[in-house]
Design a protein around this motif. Structure first.
Motif, PDB file in Angstrom:
ATOM      1  N   ALA A  48       1.912   3.936  -1.679  1.00  0.00           N
ATOM      2  CA  ALA A  48       2.191   4.882  -2.750  1.00  0.00           C
ATOM      3  C   ALA A  48       1.550   6.211  -2.383  1.00  0.00           C
ATOM      4  N   LEU A  49       1.949   7.218  -3.093  1.00  0.00           N
ATOM      5  CA  LEU A  49       1.332   8.533  -2.953  1.00  0.00           C
ATOM      6  C   LEU A  49       0.665   8.881  -4.268  1.00  0.00           C
ATOM      7  N   ALA A  50      -0.541   9.376  -4.170  1.00  0.00           N
ATOM      8  CA  ALA A  50      -1.248   9.874  -5.341  1.00  0.00           C
ATOM      9  C   ALA A  50      -1.130  11.390  -5.315  1.00  0.00           C
ATOM     10  N   ASP A  51      -0.681  11.972  -6.415  1.00  0.00           N
ATOM     11  CA  ASP A  51      -0.538  13.427  -6.530  1.00  0.00           C
ATOM     12  C   ASP A  51      -1.551  13.912  -7.552  1.00  0.00           C
ATOM     13  N   ASP A  52      -2.556  14.619  -7.056  1.00  0.00           N
ATOM     14  CA  ASP A  52      -3.592  15.152  -7.925  1.00  0.00           C
ATOM     15  C   ASP A  52      -3.521  16.671  -7.889  1.00  0.00           C
ATOM     16  N   ASN A  53      -2.769  17.239  -8.814  1.00  0.00           N
ATOM     17  CA  ASN A  53      -2.588  18.690  -8.892  1.00  0.00           C
ATOM     18  C   ASN A  53      -2.084  19.293  -7.579  1.00  0.00           C
ATOM     19  N   GLY A  54      -1.094  18.669  -6.989  1.00  0.00           N
ATOM     20  CA  GLY A  54      -0.493  19.183  -5.762  1.00  0.00           C
ATOM     21  C   GLY A  54      -1.188  18.752  -4.483  1.00  0.00           C
ATOM     22  N   ILE A  55      -2.195  17.920  -4.593  1.00  0.00           N
ATOM     23  CA  ILE A  55      -2.853  17.351  -3.415  1.00  0.00           C
ATOM     24  C   ILE A  55      -2.333  15.931  -3.261  1.00  0.00           C
ATOM     25  N   MET A  56      -1.616  15.694  -2.158  1.00  0.00           N
ATOM     26  CA  MET A  56      -1.003  14.390  -1.920  1.00  0.00           C
ATOM     27  C   MET A  56      -1.926  13.537  -1.047  1.00  0.00           C
ATOM     28  N   ARG A  57      -2.156  12.307  -1.494  1.00  0.00           N
ATOM     29  CA  ARG A  57      -2.975  11.350  -0.744  1.00  0.00           C
ATOM     30  C   ARG A  57      -2.234  10.028  -0.670  1.00  0.00           C
ATOM     31  N   GLU A  58      -2.332   9.370   0.495  1.00  0.00           N
ATOM     32  CA  GLU A  58      -1.719   8.051   0.629  1.00  0.00           C
ATOM     33  C   GLU A  58      -2.622   7.026  -0.049  1.00  0.00           C
ATOM     34  N   ARG A  59      -1.990   6.073  -0.741  1.00  0.00           N
ATOM     35  CA  ARG A  59      -2.703   5.009  -1.443  1.00  0.00           C
ATOM     36  C   ARG A  59      -2.050   3.682  -1.072  1.00  0.00           C
ATOM     37  N   LEU A  60      -2.880   2.717  -0.657  1.00  0.00           N
ATOM     38  CA  LEU A  60      -2.362   1.412  -0.244  1.00  0.00           C
ATOM     39  C   LEU A  60      -3.035   0.287  -1.010  1.00  0.00           C
ATOM     40  N   ASN A  61      -2.245  -0.713  -1.324  1.00  0.00           N
ATOM     41  CA  ASN A  61      -2.765  -1.962  -1.854  1.00  0.00           C
ATOM     42  C   ASN A  61      -2.749  -2.947  -0.682  1.00  0.00           C
ATOM     43  N   VAL A  62      -3.934  -3.395  -0.236  1.00  0.00           N
ATOM     44  CA  VAL A  62      -4.026  -4.253   0.943  1.00  0.00           C
ATOM     45  C   VAL A  62      -4.933  -5.447   0.655  1.00  0.00           C
ATOM     46  N   GLU A  63      -4.736  -6.496   1.436  1.00  0.00           N
ATOM     47  CA  GLU A  63      -5.653  -7.626   1.404  1.00  0.00           C
ATOM     48  C   GLU A  63      -6.230  -7.791   2.798  1.00  0.00           C
ATOM     49  N   VAL A  64      -7.531  -7.532   2.910  1.00  0.00           N
ATOM     50  CA  VAL A  64      -8.232  -7.704   4.174  1.00  0.00           C
ATOM     51  C   VAL A  64      -8.834  -9.101   4.165  1.00  0.00           C
ATOM     52  N   LEU A  65      -8.556  -9.855   5.233  1.00  0.00           N
ATOM     53  CA  LEU A  65      -9.064 -11.220   5.350  1.00  0.00           C
ATOM     54  C   LEU A  65     -10.247 -11.243   6.300  1.00  0.00           C
ATOM     55  N   PHE A  66     -11.337 -11.831   5.858  1.00  0.00           N
ATOM     56  CA  PHE A  66     -12.528 -12.037   6.680  1.00  0.00           C
ATOM     57  C   PHE A  66     -12.486 -13.505   7.076  1.00  0.00           C
ATOM     58  N   THR A  67     -12.342 -13.748   8.374  1.00  0.00           N
ATOM     59  CA  THR A  67     -11.874 -15.035   8.881  1.00  0.00           C
ATOM     60  C   THR A  67     -12.847 -15.655   9.871  1.00  0.00           C
ATOM     61  N   THR A  68     -12.957 -16.982   9.812  1.00  0.00           N
ATOM     62  CA  THR A  68     -13.732 -17.731  10.783  1.00  0.00           C
ATOM     63  C   THR A  68     -13.022 -19.041  11.088  1.00  0.00           C
ATOM     64  N   THR A  69     -13.416 -19.673  12.170  1.00  0.00           N
ATOM     65  CA  THR A  69     -12.774 -20.930  12.552  1.00  0.00           C
ATOM     66  C   THR A  69     -13.247 -22.067  11.652  1.00  0.00           C
ATOM     67  N   SER A  70     -12.402 -23.079  11.527  1.00  0.00           N
ATOM     68  CA  SER A  70     -12.716 -24.282  10.758  1.00  0.00           C
ATOM     69  C   SER A  70     -12.372 -25.500  11.583  1.00  0.00           C
ATOM     70  N   ARG A  71     -12.973 -26.602  11.206  1.00  0.00           N
ATOM     71  CA  ARG A  71     -12.596 -27.868  11.822  1.00  0.00           C
ATOM     72  C   ARG A  71     -11.317 -28.342  11.159  1.00  0.00           C
TER      73      ARG A  71
END
Length: 148
Positions: A48-71
């Motif tokens: 998405a784009l956030a528009d704050d009085n003519g200042i455009m910023r990219e906005r993302l909804n993300v899921e960061v996974l913190f991962t380790t090995t399992s048996r």
């Protein structure tokens, strides 16, 4: 620097973990040879784009996974206590770093968390944080040369 590069850099600086960014299918293959623990993010296809009085910023909804090995033969309580708690610590370090340090990103909202067990070809456990992030520096009409 792209917003994805800012996410990668912020995760690596806060946690010291390698960061992988690719399609779910490619990450599935890469996880067989990944350095663990690690952080990963599937390729972002919309934002998405956030528009704050003519200042455009990219906005993302993300899921960061913190991962380790399992048996393969794991007990859910054992994974929770021994593996996911450590991954949750990495996630919290990263989230707190977004509030304390200059990463070029603003944490807009914390949307939730997920736990993943023994997924894909690699056997791993992951603690996922779903967040909305926004670039700190925006773009205005003044940043572009007028057309002649």
């Amino acid at each position: 620097m792209s917003i994805i590069e800012k996410i990668k850099q912020s995760v690596e600086r806060a946690t010291g973990l390698p960061f992988y960014y690719d399609t779910p299918q490619t990450l599935n293959v890469r996880l067989d040879r990944a350095t663990y623990p690690c952080a990963m993010l599937h390729i972002v296809t919309s934002g998405a784009l956030a528009d704050d009085n003519g200042i455009m910023r990219e906005r993302l909804n993300v899921e960061v996974l913190f991962t380790t090995t399992s048996r393969l033969d794991f007990d859910g309580v054992d994974v929770e206590n021994n593996e996911l708690d450590k991954m949750k610590e990495h996630a919290f370090k990263w989230l707190l770093s977004l509030l304390r340090t200059r990463t070029g990103l603003r944490l807009v909202t914390l949307n939730g968390t997920n736990r993943y067990y023994a997924m894909d070809d690699a056997i791993y456990s992951a603690y996922g944080v779903n967040v909305t992030l926004e670039e700190m520096q925006g773009v205005t009409a003044c940043d572009f040369e007028p057309e002649k």
